[in-house]
Design an enzyme around this catalytic site. Structure first.
Site, PDB file in Angstrom:
ATOM      1  N   ARG A  92       0.656  -1.175  -0.133  1.00 34.62           N
ATOM      2  CA  ARG A  92      -0.060   0.034  -0.011  1.00 34.62           C
ATOM      3  C   ARG A  92       0.831   1.367   0.032  1.00 34.62           C
ATOM      4  O   ARG A  92       0.593   2.144  -0.725  1.00 34.62           O
ATOM      5  CB  ARG A  92      -0.880   0.017   1.073  1.00 34.62           C
ATOM      6  CG  ARG A  92      -1.569   1.535   1.352  1.00 34.62           C
ATOM      7  CD  ARG A  92      -2.777   1.069   2.288  1.00 34.62           C
ATOM      8  NE  ARG A  92      -2.811   0.297   3.376  1.00 34.62           N
ATOM      9  CZ  ARG A  92      -2.140   0.691   4.701  1.00 34.62           C
ATOM     10  NH1 ARG A  92      -1.614   1.720   4.726  1.00 34.62           N
ATOM     11  NH2 ARG A  92      -2.412  -0.177   5.563  1.00 34.62           N
ATOM     12  N   TYR A 136     -17.658  15.862 -14.782  1.00 32.38           N
ATOM     13  CA  TYR A 136     -18.199  14.427 -14.709  1.00 32.38           C
ATOM     14  C   TYR A 136     -19.112  14.316 -13.699  1.00 32.38           C
ATOM     15  O   TYR A 136     -19.026  15.067 -12.436  1.00 32.38           O
ATOM     16  CB  TYR A 136     -17.060  13.543 -14.529  1.00 32.38           C
ATOM     17  CG  TYR A 136     -17.253  12.288 -13.983  1.00 32.38           C
ATOM     18  CD1 TYR A 136     -18.317  11.362 -14.831  1.00 32.38           C
ATOM     19  CD2 TYR A 136     -16.731  11.396 -13.001  1.00 32.38           C
ATOM     20  CE1 TYR A 136     -18.344  10.321 -14.573  1.00 32.38           C
ATOM     21  CE2 TYR A 136     -17.270  10.555 -12.681  1.00 32.38           C
ATOM     22  CZ  TYR A 136     -17.810   9.636 -13.468  1.00 32.38           C
ATOM     23  OH  TYR A 136     -18.466   8.239 -13.038  1.00 32.38           O
ATOM     24  N   ASP A 165      -8.818  18.123 -14.237  1.00 30.61           N
ATOM     25  CA  ASP A 165      -8.929  17.018 -14.742  1.00 30.61           C
ATOM     26  C   ASP A 165      -8.739  16.813 -15.992  1.00 30.61           C
ATOM     27  O   ASP A 165      -9.477  17.404 -17.019  1.00 30.61           O
ATOM     28  CB  ASP A 165     -10.494  16.637 -14.384  1.00 30.61           C
ATOM     29  CG  ASP A 165     -10.964  15.150 -14.667  1.00 30.61           C
ATOM     30  OD1 ASP A 165     -10.322  14.767 -15.624  1.00 30.61           O
ATOM     31  OD2 ASP A 165     -11.734  14.831 -14.163  1.00 30.61           O
ATOM     32  N   LYS A 212      -9.522   5.880 -18.850  1.00 25.94           N
ATOM     33  CA  LYS A 212     -10.041   6.225 -20.029  1.00 25.94           C
ATOM     34  C   LYS A 212      -8.906   6.167 -21.064  1.00 25.94           C
ATOM     35  O   LYS A 212      -8.496   4.932 -21.383  1.00 25.94           O
ATOM     36  CB  LYS A 212     -10.548   7.822 -19.921  1.00 25.94           C
ATOM     37  CG  LYS A 212     -11.522   7.960 -18.729  1.00 25.94           C
ATOM     38  CD  LYS A 212     -12.781   6.942 -18.906  1.00 25.94           C
ATOM     39  CE  LYS A 212     -13.919   6.858 -17.888  1.00 25.94           C
ATOM     40  NZ  LYS A 212     -13.758   7.517 -16.618  1.00 25.94           N
TER      41      LYS A 212
HETATM   42  C1  LIG Z   1     -13.811  13.417 -16.654  1.00 22.84           C
HETATM   43  C2  LIG Z   1     -13.749  12.416 -15.760  1.00 22.84           C
HETATM   44  N1  LIG Z   1     -13.010  12.627 -14.689  1.00 22.84           N
HETATM   45  C3  LIG Z   1     -13.258  11.419 -13.690  1.00 22.84           C
HETATM   46  C4  LIG Z   1     -13.815  10.159 -13.788  1.00 22.84           C
HETATM   47  C5  LIG Z   1     -13.715   9.445 -12.693  1.00 22.84           C
HETATM   48  O1  LIG Z   1     -13.029   8.170 -12.999  1.00 22.84           O
HETATM   49  P1  LIG Z   1     -13.078   6.796 -12.612  1.00 22.84           P
HETATM   50  O2  LIG Z   1     -14.477   6.305 -13.389  1.00 22.84           O
HETATM   51  O3  LIG Z   1     -11.934   6.081 -13.156  1.00 22.84           O
HETATM   52  O4  LIG Z   1     -13.479   6.671 -11.108  1.00 22.84           O
HETATM   53  C6  LIG Z   1     -14.452  10.040 -14.908  1.00 22.84           C
HETATM   54  C7  LIG Z   1     -15.295   8.803 -15.090  1.00 22.84           C
HETATM   55  O5  LIG Z   1     -16.042   8.722 -16.132  1.00 22.84           O
HETATM   56  C8  LIG Z   1     -14.323  11.154 -16.134  1.00 22.84           C
HETATM   57  O6  LIG Z   1     -15.139  11.350 -17.036  1.00 22.84           O
END
Ligand SMILES: Cc1ncc(COP(=O)(O)O)c(C=O)c1O
Length: 400
Positions: free
Chosen positions: A57, A109, A183, A208
């Site tokens: 961890r 998101y 992000d 992604k």
């Molecule tokens: C732009 C964006 N940020 C963060 C996330 C969250 O990521 P995760 O699904 O890997 O937890 C997503 C998920 O779709 C996303 O589209």
């Protein structure tokens, strides 16, 4: 391996050196051991401050390889991997204390919105949203207590592009105490490097584009700030928001084709955005690579390319949307994005379902707004699939 190498070279070689293993493996092995042996001599040595690896961890060799590789992609000094994109967001927010103010862009998101509004607020954090394409709105909302500015660009699902350099300059003038986290999921490290503009934390849902194969959930933070890296590494261990060695191995593998994949996502995405814009059954296309996008010039300046993310509005009502979704064959109706397979989703009922209806309406995220994540299939097959589905939409309109 140095930062002088081009990104495609770094994506293949950084963090991978056989020198780090006694067996000189070319590909980093999956070190699944949860724990690492100590010697009694080390334990009783007064100068001993712990081994790099004692418990997985806290630190793991396979994760370390990936963290080094990811950091190199955005020319960051430090990289940290987490168990999901959301675990990354949660860990960032553990930098905050009760009474702190968080300013987030309004179009984010759905899961981030859910976490901010339904979980984070319980820690006594003062949360506010703003339209970050209007920096005077941001300026009015910054406070002496603002500790975190959260930005998504291009935003999800409305593809708004935020001027990162101007945002950082504004922060420096009006709220120098605030950390800016961007992000960067929609762009991948290949097409946008937020740290170059003064952003403190570049945040990714590795799930992604970076992994790209729909078989890993993971997140990452890249930063140049040693103080934040130390705090976040402490939190990664203290909260246990770590990614598994097997997932790190898979992402490390996916990374090696990132530049090749992104090139096709970009070409296919642009072709499809242009095609949709010219189609009579489509009323609006949101893709920052199109000259019609309100922040197209900014996107050209700020980004090194365009991904395969497109939002668009279909003519008609929910009936036509259903016809469209049922008629598609190659574009699969699934959440998530950034993988080699093309997919379609309806944000209002899928990725943003947890956002309150009234807010979705205010943001014009409705049953006519669809989002495509264009994959790397042959683009002529993708166009043919869309063409067929749009023909069905046309036939279903009441005037026909
Ligand atoms: C732009 C964006 N940020 C963060 C996330 C969250 O990521 P995760 O699904 O890997 O937890 C997503 C998920 O779709 C996303 O589209």
């Amino acid at each position: 391996m140095s930062s002088n190498h081009e990104l495609s070279t770094r994506a293949i070689h950084c963090g991978q050196s056989p020198d780090q293993w006694t067996h000189r493996a070319l590909i980093p092995p999956i070190v699944s051991s949860t724990t690492f042996e100590l010697s009694v001599e080390q334990l009783f040595d007064t100068k001993f401050i712990g081994n790099e690896y004692d418990y997985s961890r806290t630190g793991n060799p396979t994760r370390k390889c990936l963290e080094t590789a990811l950091a190199s992609l955005e020319l960051a000094k430090y990289g940290l991997c987490f168990s999901s994109g959301m675990a990354t967001t949660v860990t960032c927010c553990h930098l905050l204390s009760t009474g702190d103010h968080v300013l987030s862009c309004d179009d984010i998101y759905g899961g981030s919105h859910r976490y901010f509004t339904q979980c984070l607020y319980r820690s006594g954090i003062d949360l506010e949203f703003g339209d970050f394409t209007d920096l005077s709105d941001v300026a009015n909302k910054l406070r002496p207590t603002t500790r975190l500015i959260w930005v998504e660009t291009p935003s999800n699902p409305l593809m708004k592009v935020v001027d990162l350099k101007a945002l950082c300059e504004l922060r420096d003038r009006k709220a120098p105490q605030a950390i800016i986290a961007c992000d960067n999921t929609f762009m991948s490290p290949l097409f946008q490097r937020p740290l170059d503009f003064g952003v403190d934390l570049s945040v990714h849902s590795v799930t992604k584009y970076i992994n790209g194969h729909s078989d890993v959930i993971m997140g990452a933070i890249l930063t140049n700030r040693e103080d934040l890296y130390i705090k976040l590494k402490f939190l990664q261990n203290a909260l246990g928001t770590v990614s598994s060695p097997f997932d790190c191995y898979l992402v490390n593998r996916g990374l090696k084709t990132l530049t090749a994949r992104m090139a096709v996502h970009q070409t296919n995405g642009l072709e499809i955005a242009r095609y949709l814009e010219s189609h009579p059954m489509v009323t609006q296309v949101l893709h920052s690579g199109l000259p019609s996008h309100p922040q197209h010039e900014l996107a050209r300046k700020q980004c090194r390319g365009f991904s395969g993310m497109i939002s668009f509005r279909l003519k008609g009502d929910a009936q036509q949307t259903q016809v469209f979704l049922k008629s598609l064959k190659l574009f699969k109706l699934v959440v998530s994005l950034g993988s080699v397979e093309s997919r379609v989703e309806l944000p209002a009922r899928m990725s943003h379902l947890s956002v309150p209806r009234e807010r979705l309406q205010l943001m014009t995220i409705d049953d006519q707004l669809l989002r495509l994540s264009v994959g790397i299939e042959d683009f002529s097959d993708l166009i043919a699939d869309l063409e067929e589905a749009l023909k069905c939409v046309q036939k279903s309109l009441p005037t026909n």
